[in-house]
Scaffold this active site. Structure first.
Site, short mmCIF file in Angstrom:
data_model
loop_
_atom_site.label_atom_id
_atom_site.label_comp_id
_atom_site.label_asym_id
_atom_site.label_seq_id
_atom_site.Cartn_x
_atom_site.Cartn_y
_atom_site.Cartn_z
N HIS A 187 41.35 45.57 35.59
CA HIS A 187 40.58 46.61 34.91
C HIS A 187 40.93 46.72 33.42
O HIS A 187 41.41 47.76 32.97
CB HIS A 187 40.82 47.97 35.59
CG HIS A 187 40.54 47.98 37.05
ND1 HIS A 187 41.13 48.85 37.94
CD2 HIS A 187 39.69 47.22 37.80
CE1 HIS A 187 40.69 48.63 39.16
NE2 HIS A 187 39.81 47.65 39.12
C1 LIG Z 1 38.46 40.60 41.10
C2 LIG Z 1 38.00 41.89 40.49
C3 LIG Z 1 37.86 43.01 41.30
C4 LIG Z 1 37.44 44.21 40.75
N1 LIG Z 1 37.18 45.27 41.58
C5 LIG Z 1 36.61 46.40 41.07
C6 LIG Z 1 36.18 47.44 41.92
O1 LIG Z 1 36.26 47.33 43.14
N2 LIG Z 1 35.65 48.54 41.35
C7 LIG Z 1 35.54 48.68 40.00
O2 LIG Z 1 35.13 49.74 39.55
N3 LIG Z 1 35.91 47.70 39.17
C8 LIG Z 1 36.41 46.55 39.68
N4 LIG Z 1 36.74 45.51 38.85
C9 LIG Z 1 36.54 45.71 37.40
C10 LIG Z 1 35.09 45.73 36.98
O3 LIG Z 1 34.35 44.72 37.62
C11 LIG Z 1 35.06 45.57 35.46
O4 LIG Z 1 35.79 46.67 34.93
C12 LIG Z 1 33.68 45.60 34.86
O5 LIG Z 1 32.85 44.63 35.43
C13 LIG Z 1 33.80 45.36 33.36
O6 LIG Z 1 32.53 45.44 32.79
P1 LIG Z 1 32.27 44.88 31.32
O7 LIG Z 1 30.83 45.08 31.03
O8 LIG Z 1 33.29 45.46 30.43
O9 LIG Z 1 32.62 43.33 31.40
P2 LIG Z 1 32.12 42.20 32.40
O10 LIG Z 1 31.61 42.79 33.66
O11 LIG Z 1 33.22 41.22 32.50
O12 LIG Z 1 30.89 41.53 31.63
C14 LIG Z 1 31.03 40.85 30.42
C15 LIG Z 1 30.04 39.69 30.40
O13 LIG Z 1 29.89 39.23 29.06
C16 LIG Z 1 29.79 37.81 29.08
N5 LIG Z 1 30.15 37.34 27.74
C17 LIG Z 1 31.36 37.42 27.14
N6 LIG Z 1 31.30 36.94 25.88
C18 LIG Z 1 30.03 36.55 25.68
C19 LIG Z 1 29.33 35.98 24.57
N7 LIG Z 1 29.93 35.76 23.38
N8 LIG Z 1 28.00 35.66 24.71
C20 LIG Z 1 27.37 35.90 25.89
N9 LIG Z 1 27.99 36.44 26.97
C21 LIG Z 1 29.29 36.78 26.86
C22 LIG Z 1 30.73 37.39 30.18
O14 LIG Z 1 30.44 36.10 30.66
C23 LIG Z 1 30.48 38.49 31.22
O15 LIG Z 1 29.47 38.13 32.13
C24 LIG Z 1 37.19 44.31 39.36
C25 LIG Z 1 37.34 43.19 38.55
C26 LIG Z 1 37.74 41.99 39.09
C27 LIG Z 1 37.90 40.79 38.21
#
Ligand SMILES: Cc1cc2nc3c(=O)[nH]c(=O)nc-3n(C[C@H](O)[C@H](O)[C@H](O)COP(=O)(O)OP(=O)(O)OC[C@H]3O[C@@H](n4cnc5c(N)ncnc54)[C@H](O)[C@@H]3O)c2cc1C
Ligand code: SF4
Length: 521
Positions: A437
C-alpha cells in the site's frame, strides 16, 4: 463481468509511427485512481483518453499459477523492493486496472479518525466522512462491494476466527469487490473466474461505453505546457512510436511510486520540496501455524477475515492465504525446513500482520530506475513485535501445535511460551516484510509549502494538471487504501464536471468500521 459495447483500446504495440488525437482530458494510468476519474469524466460528457503502460489482461490468460502470473501481471515480475534498514518487497501492478488487477479486493472506507487527522495536520478540512460518504457509496456500488459469506471464507479464516472469538477480539469477514466469487484462492494472481471487480473490468470498460479510449502499451513521458497551462501529453509506444494527446486537462495517476518520478522528470510539482517524500507503505508480515486438522489454504477467499482489535495501536490482522506455490515463494526458510513445511501444506495456516507505519521513505530516480528508500523506525519494529506476538497467542488459542514467526532467530515455537520474542533485542533487519500500500509521495495539503497538490488534487505551480492516485493520500491509513483512492478520484471528477455529490447513491447494509490509531507523524 461488465461487457462494454465496444472495447475502445488502441494498442501501442501496433503504433510504430506518429499518432495524434484531440481530447478534453488525458488520464495517465488506469489503476484505482485513474480508472474511476476517467469513467466519471467520460460519463459526464468529456472526451477522455487514457494512457496505460501495460496491456489489457483477461481471465483467459490467468492460469492460477503464482509463478507464471507474478511474471505476467506484476511490474518487474514482482521484484520491486525498498532499500533501507530492512529490504521490503513492494509488488506493483502494471496493466489495465493497475494494482487492482492483482489485489485481494479488500474494501475499507477511510477511517473517520484518519480524516479528522488530515483536517488538523494537512488542512484538508473539507474531506470529512460526511463529504466523502456519497463518493464511498458510489464506489461501493460500482464495484459491488459486499461481505464474504462464511462458506467462501476458507478454513484458514475459520481457524483464525476460532482463536479470535476465544480471546474475545473484534473482527469480521471482509467486505470486498467481487461478484460470483468461487473461492479459488488466487486473487493476487489474476481472478480466473472474472469475479473480482477490479478497475480493468469495471471502471475502464464503463469509460469505454461512455466514449473514452485506452491506449495500452503507451508510456506517458511528457506533459506539454504553454505558459504554465497544460496543453497535452506525449507518450512512447511499445512499438517505438509516439502518441500525442492534445488536451487542456491532464490527470496523473501512475501510482505512488511512478507519479513522483513522472512529475519530477517533467520538472513539475517541485515547489514544496515534498515530491517523492512522505512515502508510507503499510508494511506487513505473516505468521504461520501448523494444526492437526486439515486447513488447505488454497481453498476459499485468501483475504476473507480481518481482526481490528488492535487497530487503535496501529495493528491490523488480515487473511493471507493462497495456493502451495504462493506459500513456497514466501516462506522465510530454506532447504529441509522448507521441504518439511511444504509437505505439511494442508495443515498450515497463514495470517497477515499489518502495521500503520510512522516510518516514512522516499522515491527518486537513480541510474534510470526507481530507488525506493524506506527505513523502519524502532517504534514500528516494536509494533511488529507486538503484532507477531498477539497473532502467535491467537494461533495457540485456536489449537495450533507449532507456530512459525517471521523473525530471525525465533522461527519456530513449539510451546506457547513467547518470552524469548518479547525479551529479544529486535532490529528491523530481523523481520521478513512485504508491503502492498504505497501512499503519500505527492501528498495533498492545504498549504503550498507542504503539499504537492492542494485539497482539490490540483498540482501546484501549473494549470490543468491534477493527481489522482495513492500518491496524494497524505498519511498512512491503517487500512487497505483502494476505496480511499477511488473515492478521492471520483470526487475529483465530480468537481471538474461542476456536478453536485452523488447523494442519491444507495446506502450499503453495513460496512466495516475500523478505528486505527491517529496516523499523524
Ligand atoms: C498484491 C496486492 C494486494 C493488494 N490488496 C489490496 C486490497 O485487498 N485492498 C486494497 O484496498 N488495496 C490493496 N492493494 C493496494 C491497491 O491495489 C493500491 O493501493 C491501488 O491500486 C493503488 O492505486 P493507484 O492508482 O495509486 O496505482 P495503480 O493501481 O498501481 O495504478 C497505476 C497505473 O499507472 C500505470 N502507469 C505508471 N506509469 C505510467 C506511465 N508513465 N504511463 C502510462 N501508465 C503508467 C501503471 O502501469 C498502473 O497500471 C494491494 C496491492 C497489491 C500489489
Ligand atoms: S477467490 Fe474469488 S475473487 Fe479471488 S480469484 Fe478466486 S474467484 Fe476470483
Amino acid at each position: 463481468m461488465f461487457i462494454p459495447a465496444l472495447e475502445r483500446i488502441e494498442r501501442g504495440g501496433r503504433i510504430a509511427g506518429e499518432h495524434r488525437v484531440r481530447a478534453d482530458v488525458c488520464v495517465i494510468g488506469t489503476g484505482a485512481g485513474g480508472g474511476p476519474v476517467a469513467k466519471e469524466l467520460a460519463e459526464g460528457g468529456m472526451r477522455v483518453v487514457m494512457f496505460e503502460e501495460g496491456e489489457r489482461r483477461g481471465a483467459g490468460e490467468f492460469t492460477a499459477r503464482p509463478r507464471e502470473m507474478t511474471a505476467l501481471l506484476y511490474r518487474d515480475a514482482g521484484q520491486v523492493a525498498t532499500t533501507g534498514n530492512v529490504p521490503i518487497v513492494l509488488p506493483l501492478g502494471s496493466h489495465v486496472g493497475g494494482a487492482t488487477l492483482v489485489n485481494s479486493g479488500t474494501c475499507f472506507r477511510t477511517p473517520p479518525g484518519v480524516l479528522a487527522a488530515w483536517g488538523e495536520r494537512f488542512g484538508l478540512t473539507e474531506l470529512t466522512p460526511h463529504e466523502l460518504d456519497p463518493y464511498f457509496r458510489r464506489v461501493e456500488r460500482e464495484l459491488n462491494v459486499s461481505q464474504v459469506p462464511p462458506e467462501l471464507a476458507g478454513r484458514n479464516a475459520l481457524v483464525v476466527k476460532r482463536g479470535a472469538d476465544a480471546l474475545g477480539w473484534s473482527g469480521d469477514f471482509v467486505f470486498r469487490n467481487a461478484k460470483g466469487c468461487v473461492g479459488s484462492g488466487v486473487c493476487a494472481f489474476g481472478c480466473p473466474a472474472s469475479a473480482k471487480q477490479h478497475v480493468g473490468q469495471t471502471y475502464v470498460p464503463r469509460a469505454w461505453d461512455a466514449g473514452a479510449t485506452t491506449y495500452t502499451g503507451c508510456r506517458a513521458r511528457r506533459i506539454v505546457l504553454e505558459r504554465g497551462q497544460a496543453r497535452g501529453v506525449e507518450a512512447t509506444t511499445s512499438a517505438g512510436g509516439r502518441v500525442r494527446v492534445d488536451c487542456d486537462t491532464v490527470i496523473v495517476a501512475c501510482g505512488a511510486i511512478h507519479t513522483p518520478l513522472f512529475l519530477s522528470s517533467n520538472r513539475l510539482g517541485l515547489e514544496s520540496g515534498q515530491l517523492g517524500r512522505n512515502l508510507s507503505i503499510h508494511p506487513a508480515t505473516a505468521v504461520r501455524a501448523e494444526f492437526d486438522e486439515e486447513i488447505d489454504m488454497a481453498s476459499g477467499v485468501p483475504q476473507s477475515l480481518y481482526i481490528d482489535e488492535f487497530a487503535d495501536e496501529g495493528i491490523m490482522f488480515e487473511g493471507a492465504a493462497g495456493p502451495p506455490d504462493y506459500l513456497a515463494m514466501s516462506l522465510p526458510v530454506s532447504r529441509e525446513r522448507h521441504r518439511d513445511l511444504m509437505l505439511r501444506f494442508l495443515n498450515l495456516s497463514q495470517f497477515g500482520v499489518m502495521v500503520s507505519d510512522r516510518s516514512r521513505g522516499f522515491v527518486r530516480r537513480r541510474g534510470g530506475r526507481a530507488q525506493i528508500r524506506y527505513d523502519l523506525i524502532d517504534e514500528d519494529v516494536e509494533l511488529f513485535r507486538r503484532g507477531i506476538d498477539l497473532l502467535a497467542e491467537l494461533y495457540w488459542e485456536a489449537g495450533a501445535k507449532r507456530v512459525f514467526l517471521p523473525v530471525r532467530g525465533h522461527g519456530e515455537l513449539t510451546t506457547p511460551d513467547r518470552r524469548p520474542l518479547r525479551d529479544a533485542e529486535l532490529r528491523a533487519s530481523d523481520l521478513t516484510l512485504m508491503a502492498f500500500h504505497p501512499l503519500g509521495t505527492a501528498r495533498a495539503d492545504a498549504s503550498p509549502a507542504r503539499g504537492v497538490v492542494d485539497g482539490e488534487l490540483k498540482l501546484r505551480g501549473v494549470d490543468g494538471v491534477y493527481v489522482a492516485d495513492g500518491s496524494v493520500v497524505p498519511s498512512a491509513l491503517g487500512v487497505n487504501p483502494q476505496v480511499t483512492i477511488m473515492a478521492l478520484s471520483t470526487r475529483l471528477a465530480f468537481r471538474l464536471l461542476g456536478k453536485p455529490p452523488p447523494v442519491e447513491e444507495p446506502e450499503p447494509e453495513h460496512m466495516a468500521r475500523v478505528a486505527p490509531r491517529n496516523p499523524v507523524v
